[in-house]
Motif scaffolding. Sequence first.
Motif, PDB file in Angstrom:
ATOM      1  N   ILE A  52       0.862  -1.173   0.000  1.00 62.41           N
ATOM      2  CA  ILE A  52       0.000   0.000   0.000  1.00 62.41           C
ATOM      3  C   ILE A  52       0.903   1.230   0.000  1.00 62.41           C
ATOM      4  O   ILE A  52       2.007   1.204   0.574  1.00 62.41           O
ATOM      5  CB  ILE A  52      -0.933  -0.002   1.233  1.00 62.41           C
ATOM      6  CG1 ILE A  52      -1.977   1.118   1.158  1.00 62.41           C
ATOM      7  CG2 ILE A  52      -0.143   0.087   2.528  1.00 62.41           C
ATOM      8  CD1 ILE A  52      -3.056   1.014   2.253  1.00 62.41           C
ATOM      9  N   LEU A  53       0.461   2.299  -0.643  1.00 61.50           N
ATOM     10  CA  LEU A  53       1.248   3.533  -0.640  1.00 61.50           C
ATOM     11  C   LEU A  53       1.157   4.214   0.720  1.00 61.50           C
ATOM     12  O   LEU A  53       0.121   4.188   1.383  1.00 61.50           O
ATOM     13  CB  LEU A  53       0.746   4.490  -1.726  1.00 61.50           C
ATOM     14  CG  LEU A  53       1.062   4.109  -3.169  1.00 61.50           C
ATOM     15  CD1 LEU A  53       0.353   5.056  -4.127  1.00 61.50           C
ATOM     16  CD2 LEU A  53       2.568   4.134  -3.416  1.00 61.50           C
ATOM     17  N   GLU A  54       2.251   4.850   1.113  1.00 62.68           N
ATOM     18  CA  GLU A  54       2.284   5.574   2.381  1.00 62.68           C
ATOM     19  C   GLU A  54       1.161   6.603   2.456  1.00 62.68           C
ATOM     20  O   GLU A  54       0.583   6.833   3.524  1.00 62.68           O
ATOM     21  CB  GLU A  54       3.638   6.261   2.545  1.00 62.68           C
ATOM     22  CG  GLU A  54       3.802   7.008   3.847  1.00 62.68           C
ATOM     23  CD  GLU A  54       5.157   7.682   3.967  1.00 62.68           C
ATOM     24  OE1 GLU A  54       5.273   8.616   4.791  1.00 62.68           O
ATOM     25  OE2 GLU A  54       6.099   7.283   3.254  1.00 62.68           O
ATOM     26  N   SER A  55       0.837   7.241   1.334  1.00 56.32           N
ATOM     27  CA  SER A  55      -0.217   8.255   1.318  1.00 56.32           C
ATOM     28  C   SER A  55      -1.574   7.684   1.678  1.00 56.32           C
ATOM     29  O   SER A  55      -2.465   8.407   2.127  1.00 56.32           O
ATOM     30  CB  SER A  55      -0.288   8.926  -0.062  1.00 56.32           C
ATOM     31  OG  SER A  55      -0.471   7.953  -1.078  1.00 56.32           O
ATOM     32  N   ASP A  56      -1.756   6.370   1.485  1.00 55.54           N
ATOM     33  CA  ASP A  56      -3.025   5.715   1.819  1.00 55.54           C
ATOM     34  C   ASP A  56      -2.960   4.967   3.145  1.00 55.54           C
ATOM     35  O   ASP A  56      -4.000   4.595   3.702  1.00 55.54           O
ATOM     36  CB  ASP A  56      -3.400   4.717   0.718  1.00 55.54           C
ATOM     37  CG  ASP A  56      -3.588   5.378  -0.632  1.00 55.54           C
ATOM     38  OD1 ASP A  56      -4.106   6.512  -0.670  1.00 55.54           O
ATOM     39  OD2 ASP A  56      -3.209   4.762  -1.649  1.00 55.54           O
ATOM     40  N   PHE A  57      -1.755   4.724   3.638  1.00 58.60           N
ATOM     41  CA  PHE A  57      -1.573   3.835   4.787  1.00 58.60           C
ATOM     42  C   PHE A  57      -2.173   4.415   6.060  1.00 58.60           C
ATOM     43  O   PHE A  57      -2.833   3.711   6.826  1.00 58.60           O
ATOM     44  CB  PHE A  57      -0.089   3.550   4.970  1.00 58.60           C
ATOM     45  CG  PHE A  57       0.232   2.452   5.952  1.00 58.60           C
ATOM     46  CD1 PHE A  57      -0.525   1.304   6.014  1.00 58.60           C
ATOM     47  CD2 PHE A  57       1.315   2.577   6.812  1.00 58.60           C
ATOM     48  CE1 PHE A  57      -0.217   0.289   6.915  1.00 58.60           C
ATOM     49  CE2 PHE A  57       1.632   1.579   7.712  1.00 58.60           C
ATOM     50  CZ  PHE A  57       0.860   0.436   7.764  1.00 58.60           C
ATOM     51  N   GLY A  58      -1.950   5.695   6.311  1.00 64.37           N
ATOM     52  CA  GLY A  58      -2.489   6.318   7.522  1.00 64.37           C
ATOM     53  C   GLY A  58      -3.998   6.231   7.574  1.00 64.37           C
ATOM     54  O   GLY A  58      -4.584   5.852   8.597  1.00 64.37           O
ATOM     55  N   ALA A  59      -4.648   6.591   6.452  1.00 64.85           N
ATOM     56  CA  ALA A  59      -6.110   6.511   6.404  1.00 64.85           C
ATOM     57  C   ALA A  59      -6.585   5.077   6.567  1.00 64.85           C
ATOM     58  O   ALA A  59      -7.614   4.818   7.208  1.00 64.85           O
ATOM     59  CB  ALA A  59      -6.616   7.100   5.085  1.00 64.85           C
ATOM     60  N   ALA A  60      -5.833   4.114   5.999  1.00 65.43           N
ATOM     61  CA  ALA A  60      -6.210   2.706   6.131  1.00 65.43           C
ATOM     62  C   ALA A  60      -6.093   2.240   7.576  1.00 65.43           C
ATOM     63  O   ALA A  60      -6.928   1.452   8.050  1.00 65.43           O
ATOM     64  CB  ALA A  60      -5.336   1.854   5.224  1.00 65.43           C
ATOM     65  N   LEU A  61      -5.077   2.707   8.281  1.00 66.37           N
ATOM     66  CA  LEU A  61      -4.941   2.348   9.694  1.00 66.37           C
ATOM     67  C   LEU A  61      -6.082   2.938  10.515  1.00 66.37           C
ATOM     68  O   LEU A  61      -6.640   2.267  11.400  1.00 66.37           O
ATOM     69  CB  LEU A  61      -3.596   2.835  10.234  1.00 66.37           C
ATOM     70  CG  LEU A  61      -2.367   2.075   9.729  1.00 66.37           C
ATOM     71  CD1 LEU A  61      -1.081   2.763  10.195  1.00 66.37           C
ATOM     72  CD2 LEU A  61      -2.376   0.632  10.205  1.00 66.37           C
ATOM     73  N   PHE A  62      -6.450   4.194  10.239  1.00 67.01           N
ATOM     74  CA  PHE A  62      -7.599   4.770  10.925  1.00 67.01           C
ATOM     75  C   PHE A  62      -8.857   3.947  10.654  1.00 67.01           C
ATOM     76  O   PHE A  62      -9.627   3.644  11.573  1.00 67.01           O
ATOM     77  CB  PHE A  62      -7.826   6.217  10.468  1.00 67.01           C
ATOM     78  CG  PHE A  62      -7.032   7.238  11.220  1.00 67.01           C
ATOM     79  CD1 PHE A  62      -7.174   7.383  12.595  1.00 67.01           C
ATOM     80  CD2 PHE A  62      -6.152   8.085  10.553  1.00 67.01           C
ATOM     81  CE1 PHE A  62      -6.446   8.339  13.299  1.00 67.01           C
ATOM     82  CE2 PHE A  62      -5.419   9.036  11.240  1.00 67.01           C
ATOM     83  CZ  PHE A  62      -5.559   9.173  12.620  1.00 67.01           C
TER      84      PHE A  62
END
Length: 478
Positions: free
Chosen positions: A233-243
């Motif tokens: 997964i791209l870092e730009s999407d990872f934070g939102a995915a963790l949330f």
Amino acid sequence: MAPQRFHEQFDQIQRSMPDVPLAMGPDDSAEFFYEKGVVLARDGAEAALVEDRVRTHFTEATGLSADHVRRAGPETNRSGITRIQVGDPGHGDRHGDRAVHHALRALSEAEGRAGHRLVSRNHVVSIAVNACPGDEPVPAPLTQGTNPAPADGPYDADTAVKVLVVDTGLMADFSSSPLLAHTQGDPQLRECDEAGVLQQYVGHGTFIAGLVAAVAPNTEITVRNTLNDAGAILESDFGAALFASVDEHGWPDVISLSAGTSNGRTDGLLGIDAFMTELRAQGTLLVAAAGNNSSATPFWPAAYADLPEYRDVVLSVGALRGDGDYGACFSNHGSWVKAYAPGERLTGVLTGFGAPVPYVYQHSTYDACRYGFTYTCTCQYPRHTGVLSEDRAGTGGKPDQVMFEGYAHWSGTSFATPVAAGMVAAHMTAHKESAPRAALRQLLDATTAYAEVRGAHVPALRPPTWQPVPVVRLAPPA
């Protein structure tokens, strides 16, 4: 030059992200992958500053047109990150992106004045960790059972420790394993290809859930399929995915995360900064894999364990080899790795216990350990030839195929991580401790077991039901 397996995995991940041109970084080394032509910045004033400085840099310092510098994607998201296009992603090749390099340089002076990072590459976060898997699964007989074996102890819904596994999802027939009776979550997507062959990393989340359940029977395990596309997964999407992974049922006691990336820095990942800040404010403990590149380079998010503000929030876990006395050849290491757990040739649930399912190996084994170790490590044994390897001489050009019917042997810091997470959960149950961070401190303070990793004596979290696997040491070359 990057190792063969790193290059092979690059091709695999690029195929899973056909619309995202990728490059290796920081040059042709086996450090990380990232999106070409794009950098990340925090929303708002910092994104505007980055955009302005990059445009000025390209115009004045390089003489290149700055018309391509613009916001790329939504202005805001849950993780507070903006993607900024700084170059044509079609330019260059896999060995680097000069536009991204120039963009990072353009902000170096401003970052010095601000006292914190303003811009970042958009890294690929992968469950292969460092895009270099410890090994691929090997079939294990059903009569052998799991290792660690299931611990004794009742399940009590009122006191069960809540463990969230952020990974691939659960195999469709996972419930055929009694070990996973108290496991729920998202389905594993695209288990097999058109020919009915298991795809790479399928079963990764199921295997991890089984290890947690074996070590800590009084757990309620939820598995999210956040990382399905080749585990990346791209870092730009990872934070939102963790949330998103914690939104549906609230924050758990423990998160087991067997994914990450290095980034050449010592201050974390910009893309998950907002998530890590929120994590710190919660009572949840993040248990994260240290990575499989046999490197001392900090690997994120595991390396947050070495930052003062996160030392009670994150446990970084390296892998012990089969005998549990030393570090596994592939395991990352260094002062930022706070504990080690068995992670070589563990035995767990890969598929359900129905009809056997074929798997074709993706990577070939090596004639000698690719990291220079002299025991029979997973680099060498059991021998097989993979699809992605260019040299298949003597095999008729055909990769090796095996059949899975339930259990597998599998190695990696990916699996040392749920073993450690299970030990924290088991400690919580045994000592009636409701705070997972306090349980971690108690567990480490009480640990008298140590292993040797690169000359250092490190805390070794070995579950009571885990059985060492004999290690054969090879004679040194003549």
